[in-house]
Write a protein that holds these residues in place. Structure first.
Motif, mmCIF file in Angstrom:
data_model
loop_
_atom_site.group_PDB
_atom_site.id
_atom_site.type_symbol
_atom_site.label_atom_id
_atom_site.label_comp_id
_atom_site.label_asym_id
_atom_site.label_seq_id
_atom_site.Cartn_x
_atom_site.Cartn_y
_atom_site.Cartn_z
ATOM 1 N N THR A 169 -1.983 4.439 8.994
ATOM 2 C CA THR A 169 -2.113 5.883 9.206
ATOM 3 C C THR A 169 -0.968 6.588 8.503
ATOM 4 N N TYR A 170 -1.256 7.739 7.925
ATOM 5 C CA TYR A 170 -0.213 8.494 7.241
ATOM 6 C C TYR A 170 -0.568 9.971 7.260
ATOM 7 N N VAL A 224 0.868 -1.182 0.000
ATOM 8 C CA VAL A 224 0.000 0.000 0.000
ATOM 9 C C VAL A 224 0.900 1.225 0.000
ATOM 10 N N HIS A 225 0.730 2.086 -1.002
ATOM 11 C CA HIS A 225 1.542 3.296 -1.155
ATOM 12 C C HIS A 225 0.724 4.515 -0.737
ATOM 13 N N ALA A 226 1.243 5.276 0.209
ATOM 14 C CA ALA A 226 0.596 6.531 0.594
ATOM 15 C C ALA A 226 0.814 7.559 -0.512
ATOM 16 N N ALA A 264 3.721 11.944 1.585
ATOM 17 C CA ALA A 264 3.130 11.521 2.858
ATOM 18 C C ALA A 264 4.015 10.446 3.486
ATOM 19 N N ARG A 265 3.928 10.310 4.813
ATOM 20 C CA ARG A 265 4.722 9.332 5.529
ATOM 21 C C ARG A 265 3.805 8.438 6.367
ATOM 22 N N ASP A 308 9.156 4.651 4.478
ATOM 23 C CA ASP A 308 8.581 5.985 4.632
ATOM 24 C C ASP A 308 7.150 6.138 4.130
ATOM 25 N N GLY A 309 6.924 5.832 2.866
ATOM 26 C CA GLY A 309 5.609 6.083 2.291
ATOM 27 C C GLY A 309 4.855 4.840 1.877
#
Length: 412
Positions: A206-207, A162-164, A168-169, A181-182
């Motif tokens: 959460t990000y 899953v990529h934010a 975003a982090r 990180d993302g």
């Protein structure tokens, strides 16, 4: 404060009846079984396309609005690759027929597009509203959250990521996942069990923006998104343990002098033994045997026990043991206050309501076809243990009160 010499038999029968009822409910509940829903696939086309040679991978790209693009990549053999390159209809049919009926996104996938390149089938589709914003620029990817439901997951892929959104982090650590990180990644090699394949029911991501403000906003957003469900399940789950521990506090007040039959003799022995032990401890450190000392002993002991449990077994067991350990320990100053005929309702209320901490911490619940009632079965034994041991500690507190609260002699 004195009690009558003979306790009415009906009171004893009521106590025994309540205890048997609780045990009966627990036993009956543990025997219930409701057939579960088949696991939901997180990548329904990853291992089921005709000619597939591998389970494939899935990348979920979440955008700034909380919508997403899902991209599955499935390697196929040369024969299948040749067929799909030359026949778009065959590729479309293979994707349609290969899509697992219990895929998590089967009803939400839109704009499905299939293509093939270098022997890899690429299936791309859109899924809306996979993430929610609760506070500021904090977001929660909750599309895979199934807490309080019968649903569970399996990957059906070698890897799911899953990529934010860009910049975003990720600010939490979902179970069995690798966080960069993302992005958050689950792999079949890290599967926790054959049934869940590493993605737990309470999985969420959460990000937010980089920095402390973005982290706090994302965590607060998770509280906003899940808070009502967790709170409602936690409070309902606490009803039985509160009732059991509350009954024990009543018993500590009504039957605390220990003068009823064989149990009275055992109670006196417990009270006297505990009193002597605490008296030695307080004498060793020069502490006064007063209620503030007892409260300090309870808080300090539970803190040490919880910390040790955290280090050895983890935070889950520490919360459980710490919560019910504290509820048990509060009976010590409760008994002291009862014996001196002083205000004791605060200690009784504290002991009875402490289980709420554990029930909320582990909420929401689902098992054997039930939600919070399932938790009654889980927490009833802990509450019964708290009531039994706590009653014994209340007798110790009474014996300490009987022997005065002045300064204990210093160490010899």
């Amino acid at each position: 404060m004195s009690l009558t010499e003979a306790v009415p038999r009906r009171d004893s029968r009521r106590l025994v009846g309540v205890a048997l009822l609780v045990l009966g409910v627990a036993a009956a509940g543990s025997g219930l079984a409701v057939s579960g829903h088949p696991p939901l696939s997180v990548c329904g086309v990853c291992d089921s396309i005709d000619g597939a040679t591998d389970a494939g991978t899935l990348d979920v790209h979440v955008d700034e609005r909380g919508d997403s693009r899902w991209i599955a990549r499935v390697p196929v053999d040369e024969s299948a690759a040749e067929t799909y390159r030359n026949d778009d209809a065959a590729l479309e049919t293979a994707v349609d027929e290969g899509w697992y009926r219990y895929d998590v996104a089967v009803d939400d996938a839109r704009n499905v597009d299939a293509s093939i390149e270098d022997g890899v089938v690429r299936v791309e589709y859109a899924v809306s509203d996979v993430a929610e914003s609760g506070v500021g620029d904090g977001w929660v990817f909750d599309y895979l959250y199934a807490g309080g439901t019968q649903y569970r997951y399996e990957l059906r892929a070698d890897r799911v990521t899953v990529h934010a959104p860009a910049d975003a982090r990720v600010t939490n650590a979902p179970p069995n996942a690798h966080v960069e990180d993302g992005s958050v990644t689950w792999t079949s090699a890290d599967a926790g069990s054959p049934d869940e394949d590493g993605i737990a029911q309470k999985t969420y991501v959460t990000y937010g923006s980089p920095g402390v403000a973005g982290t706090l906003a994302s965590w607060t957003s998770a509280g906003v998104v899940f808070g009502p469900l967790v709170l409602s399940h936690g409070l309902l789950a606490s009803l039985v343990p509160i009732a059991i521990v509350g009954l024990a506090t009543v018993a500590a007040g009504r039957f605390g002098d220990g003068r009823w039959g064989v149990v009275g003799g055992v109670g006196r022995t417990v009270g006297d033994t505990g009193r002597r032990g605490l008296d030695r401890v307080c004498s060793r450190f020069g502490w006064a045997l007063e209620r503030r000392t007892l409260v300090g002993v309870v808080v300090g002991s539970v803190a040490l026990l919880g910390a040790a449990c955290w280090l050895v077994f983890g935070v889950t067991q520490a919360v459980l043991l710490g919560t019910f350990g504290f509820a048990t320990g509060v009976f010590l100053p409760l008994g002291h206050a009862l014996e001196r005929d002083e205000s004791s309702w605060r200690f009784g209320l504290l002991a009875a309501t402490s289980p709420v901490v554990a029930t909320i911490a582990f909420a929401p619940y689902y098992g054997f076809g039930y939600g919070p009632p399932f938790a009654w079965v889980l927490f009833a034994p802990w509450a019964i243990g708290t009531g039994v041991v706590g009653y014994g500690l209340s007798l110790v507190g009474r014996r300490l009160a009987e022997n005065g609260t002045g300064p204990a002699p210093g160490p010899t």
